[in-house]
Design an enzyme around this catalytic site. Structure first.
Site, PDB file in Angstrom:
ATOM      1  CD  GLU A 121      25.819 -26.943  -8.874  1.00 57.00           C
ATOM      2  OE1 GLU A 121      26.156 -26.034  -9.642  1.00 57.00           O
ATOM      3  OE2 GLU A 121      26.517 -27.980  -8.700  1.00 57.00           O
ATOM      4  CG  HIS A 122      24.269 -26.590 -13.880  1.00 57.72           C
ATOM      5  ND1 HIS A 122      24.828 -26.204 -15.061  1.00 57.72           N
ATOM      6  CD2 HIS A 122      25.282 -27.058 -13.122  1.00 57.72           C
ATOM      7  CE1 HIS A 122      26.128 -26.431 -15.029  1.00 57.72           C
ATOM      8  NE2 HIS A 122      26.427 -26.958 -13.863  1.00 57.72           N
ATOM      9  CG  HIS A 172      26.162 -31.371 -11.866  1.00 51.33           C
ATOM     10  ND1 HIS A 172      26.018 -31.310 -13.231  1.00 51.33           N
ATOM     11  CD2 HIS A 172      27.080 -30.420 -11.538  1.00 51.33           C
ATOM     12  CE1 HIS A 172      26.829 -30.381 -13.710  1.00 51.33           C
ATOM     13  NE2 HIS A 172      27.482 -29.822 -12.716  1.00 51.33           N
ATOM     14  CD  GLU A 196      29.824 -28.973 -15.348  1.00 54.67           C
ATOM     15  OE1 GLU A 196      28.678 -28.542 -15.561  1.00 54.67           O
ATOM     16  OE2 GLU A 196      30.344 -29.033 -14.223  1.00 54.67           O
TER      17      GLU A 196
END
Lengths: 425, 431
Positions: free
Chosen positions: A68-69, A65, A141
């Site tokens: 991905e960012h 993740h 997040e």
């Protein structure tokens, strides 16, 4: 490119595999205004331990993740998300347990946007400063997901269900695990997983298929390094780690979620059939059309938040069901009884035939959605079956299959139940 | 897609028919329009769920589900929407287009018939709605109201609107309060049902491949028993152009949360009222409604003050809301930056690429909305409620003509009204 037609459902698709190993699927959708491209790696939150260049590498939870960012940063200082957005394209990305996907949709400028998409996903560029900054954003997040009861209860259930399999850890990671992420870790993961033979490009809309293959060849010419071998830990027993977990949160009504491990190592058409059997069985047992749902609803034991689902990923599969309830024990007791009856007698033939029609119709309606098509096709490519044949898989599931599934997986000793009760305010 | 055909098929019943051939499904909705009012909001919120439970022909949920499953999984869902100060109460169906139905039976006409029955001939007992259905659905509505706290972002926005618009009908929450819902009885709900059915305008929307003449025939038949009062209720939204108080209200609530939620409410003012909807959409995209917006690129990306910060504008009511998820320590800093970015927009401090991106985003979103039946249906309902004279598909072309000057002008009168903060602290009782 190879054209396959599916006349019964009014769809067709072009398939190709480039010399570098990249698989391409182009789905024509005449009559729609926009086009969508979806570029996905067979790499997700659960792919934490893998072999690269002969050695096994362990990576911290949350790295897929995080990667991905960071992919949107380009070496010239630009941000690919901003570039795509500034042209009016709706661009985004997501990471699941077994997939990382980057996608955009637009009404004009498709070719230029496609080039940008393929370019930025293939370009790894990380600096210590930018990684540090992202840690702050992802930290927020993570905090947000810790406020979200649906996310909390889901991971509570997975941790109760699995002892080792990495799906038990949040895809986002934790504050501690993301602290271990460095540019070097990100480069290693990108090198291993973001290579053409571990990826798929799916488009939907009105673009000429040859042009898409041509652009992909132009931007991603290198040969792939093959699909990396991953390790999800030793196979686990059918029983959960713990049968029950509970916590308090600021929720309006208590909510619960039950999970059960189902078959492991599913792929190809067997995976498709197993998934369809699971969904048809769960729907027969306690879907909105079932007698049990109606009874529980009328008695106030469940409300319309009651849902069920089935997942295949990281070498395992599991089913889950639950929702808001003030007496989850009563609900599960009734479910276990109904499953026993289903296992013994099979579903009512008229009911089951109707239910299969309903699932067929709803699956077809999913072909209205570009997101749904692109995700479904990418996932089926990684799993090794044909997404557009799913509607026909429905007819292959028999009442006996449903009875067998119910008999196998609704034993109370296999269930992990997680509960969130309302905090006293 | 073909341009819509509008027909008044009965007194106060309007049919909009959009022909489309690219979808696998058709879409049908029947929506009663009524004033948002504290006295009736909870009754209206629960009504379609009660009506959905059983009809005179199919008196229980199981037989309705069996009928829908037989129609290849057609869905008819109760839908209660809020558009400005208008409550939109009814049903929304999606069903397999007849072209894809094995054996070519007409799923559309049978779905329309069933929806008509839900609206006009619910199962009754002694001339009233059934008590057991009312009781269960009242409980479910109360559960839904209780669960509004689960999503802290939406909860914060709701609390902001609640406080900012107290005394206005807009401040009435979508489902009403727990007390409103608790008072629902068979008698009050039956009375409200009859009143609403006879006295409100009914909007019918269809999108799909059926011929418009066939759609009209089918809908007329399904609604033939609809009672119509001579005088129908009018409903519109009162717009407040400036904040009520002279000072900005700043309520703070504490809860056991890991992340704080900041919700800021603004009155859009006269200038926004005069600007067209396309200019307001672009204004929102420039300020906080897109991935190239000032809030996203500055408050989130450049300054890392939050995980999200975005804005939306309710055109019906002339209200703008900014919502942001932030570190509890950074509330002041984030709030100040959100306001500073608004000032930048008002001053025309917008780079050409920022403006072009925003306009592009809006044009693209409006065009691609036509690829989704759900969006088309909702945009047409918006059109009806706000009395727009143009079609949703024309909005994209209108957006192309908007200039930065139009946007700056539209933003000119925006004033901060209320700032609501939900943050971490010792849990306390009540408010």
């Amino acid at each position: 490119m190879e054209l396959k037609e599916y006349p019964a459902i009014g769809e067709k698709a072009y398939y190709d595999t480039l010399p570098n190993g990249l698989r391409i699927v182009v789905v024509p959708k005449p009559g729609f205004r926009r086009d969508m491209a979806f570029f996905a790696a067979n790499y997700g939150g659960a792919d934490r331990r893998f072999r690269s260049g002969g050695t096994w590498i362990d990576t911290p939870a949350g790295v897929a993740h995080f990667l991905e960012h960071k992919m949107f940063d380009m070496p010239d200082g630009s941000n690919a998300l901003t570039t795509l957005s500034s042209r009016g394209a709706g661009a985004n990305a997501f990471t699941s347990a077994d997939m990382t996907a980057y996608h955009f949709d637009c009404v004009d400028g498709f070719e230029e946007n496609l080039k940008t998409l393929l370019q930025f996903v293939s370009t790894a560029y990380f600096t210590p400063e930018s990684v540090e900054k992202e840690r702050g954003i992802i930290g927020q997040e993570i905090l947000m997901s810790e406020n979200d009861p649906d996310s909390v209860i889901y991971y509570d259930m997975l941790r109760s269900l699995f002892r080792r399999n990495p799906v038990r850890e949040s895809i986002l990671g934790t504050e501690q695990t993301i602290a271990e992420i460095t540019p070097e870790v990100l480069y290693a993961c990108h090198r291993a997983f973001y290579n053409p033979s571990n990826m798929v490009l799916v488009t939907a809309g009105n673009q000429p298929p040859e042009k898409i293959a041509e652009i992909a060849m132009e931007i991603i010419p290198e040969r792939g390094a093959g699909r990396p071998e991953r390790d999800y830990g030793r196979e686990e027993s059918a029983e959960p780690v713990q049968a029950f977990s509970a916590r308090e949160m600021d929720v309006g009504i208590p909510m619960y979620l039950t999970g059960v491990k189902t078959a492991g190592n599913l792929s190809g058409r067997r995976a498709a059939k197993f998934e369809m059997t699971a969904m048809l069985t769960l729907g027969s047992l306690f879907g909105r059309s079932s007698k049990l749902y109606d009874d529980l609803y009328n008695e106030g034991l469940i409300n319309d938040t009651f849902t069920y689902d089935f997942e295949i990923s990281a070498g395992i599969s599991y089913l889950m069901f639950g929702g808001e309830s003030r007496d989850h024990e009563a609900v599960n007791g009734r479910i276990i009884r109904a499953a026993k009856a289903l296992a013994a007698n099979g579903p009512d033939p008229d009911f089951f035939a109707r239910w299969k029609n309903a699932v067929y119709g709803r699956m077809l309606s999913g072909f209205n959605s570009f997101d749904n098509i692109c995700y479904g096709v990418a996932n089926s490519v990684f799993m090794g079956y044909d997404y557009f044949e799913m509607p026909s898989v429905i007819s292959s599931v028999s009442g006996e299959d449903a009875a067998d599934f119910a008999g196998r997986y609704f034993d109370p000793s296999l269930m992990a139940v997680s509960l969130i009760s309302s905090a006293q305010r | 897609m073909k341009t819509a055909i509008h027909t008044q098929i009965m007194h106060g019943v309007n049919l909009t028919c959009v022909s489309a051939y690219q979808f696998k499904t058709g879409c049908l909705s029947m929506t009663l329009l009524t004033r948002l009012d504290k006295k009736t909001v909870a009754l209206n919120a629960v009504l379609p769920s009660v009506l959905r439970r059983g009809t005179a022909r199919l008196p229980d949920t199981l037989s309705i589900q069996a009928e829908l499953d037989g129609l290849y999984g057609a869905r008819i869902e109760p839908v209660v929407r809020r558009k400005g100060e208008v409550q939109c109460v009814g049903f929304l169906a999606s069903f397999l287009d007849d072209a894809f139905v094995p054996g070519r039976q007409s799923v559309f006409s049978r779905t329309a018939r069933l929806m008509g029955e839900m609206l006009l001939s619910p199962v009754t007992s002694g001339g009233r709605l059934r008590g057991d259905y009312v009781a269960v659905e009242r409980e479910n509505l109360m559960d839904a109201i209780r669960a509004e706290i689960n999503d802290k972002r939406i909860y914060s926005i709701n609390r902001l609107v609640d406080i900012m618009c107290r005394g206005e009908r807009y401040g009435v929450s979508r489902n009403g309060t727990l007390a409103d819902a608790g008072k629902i009885s068979v008698a009050t709900l039956t009375k409200q049902y009859r009143q609403l059915l006879a006295g409100s305008r009914l909007e019918v929307f269809y999108c799909g491949s059926a011929e418009p003449a066939e759609v009209e025939r089918t809908v007329r038949e399904a609604l033939s028993a609809l009672p119509r009062a001579a005088e129908l209720e009018g409903c519109s939204t009162d717009v407040l152009f400036t904040p009520k108080g002279s000072r900005v209200r700043k309520p703070v609530e504490e809860m056991d949360v890991t992340q704080a939620n900041l919700a800021m409410g603004f009155r859009m003012g006269q200038a926004a009222r005069k600007a067209g909807p396309a200019a307001l959409m672009i204004l929102n995209a420039v300020y906080g409604g897109s991935a190239t917006s000032k809030l996203f690129l500055n408050v989130r990306e450049r300054l890392s003050l939050c995980y999200y910060a975005s804005s939306y504008i309710d055109r019906h009511k002339g209200v703008m809301v900014v919502s942001s998820g932030i570190d509890p320590e950074k509330c002041g800093e984030a709030g100040a930056e959100i306001l500073a970015q608004l000032e930048a927009v008002k001053n025309g401090d917008v780079e050409p690429w920022e403006f072009d991106s925003a306009r592009h985003t809006v044009v693209s979103a409006l065009s691609s909305a036509m690829d989704s039946m759900g969006r088309i249906e909702d945009m047409y309902l918006d059109r009806t409620v706000s009395g727009m004279t143009y079609l949703p598909e024309d909005l994209a072309a209108m957006a192309l003509d908007v200039t930065l000057e139009d946007v700056v002008k539209a933003a000119g009168d925006i004033k901060l009204d209320t700032v609501y903060l939900l943050t971490k602290g010792a849990a306390e009782d009540g408010t």
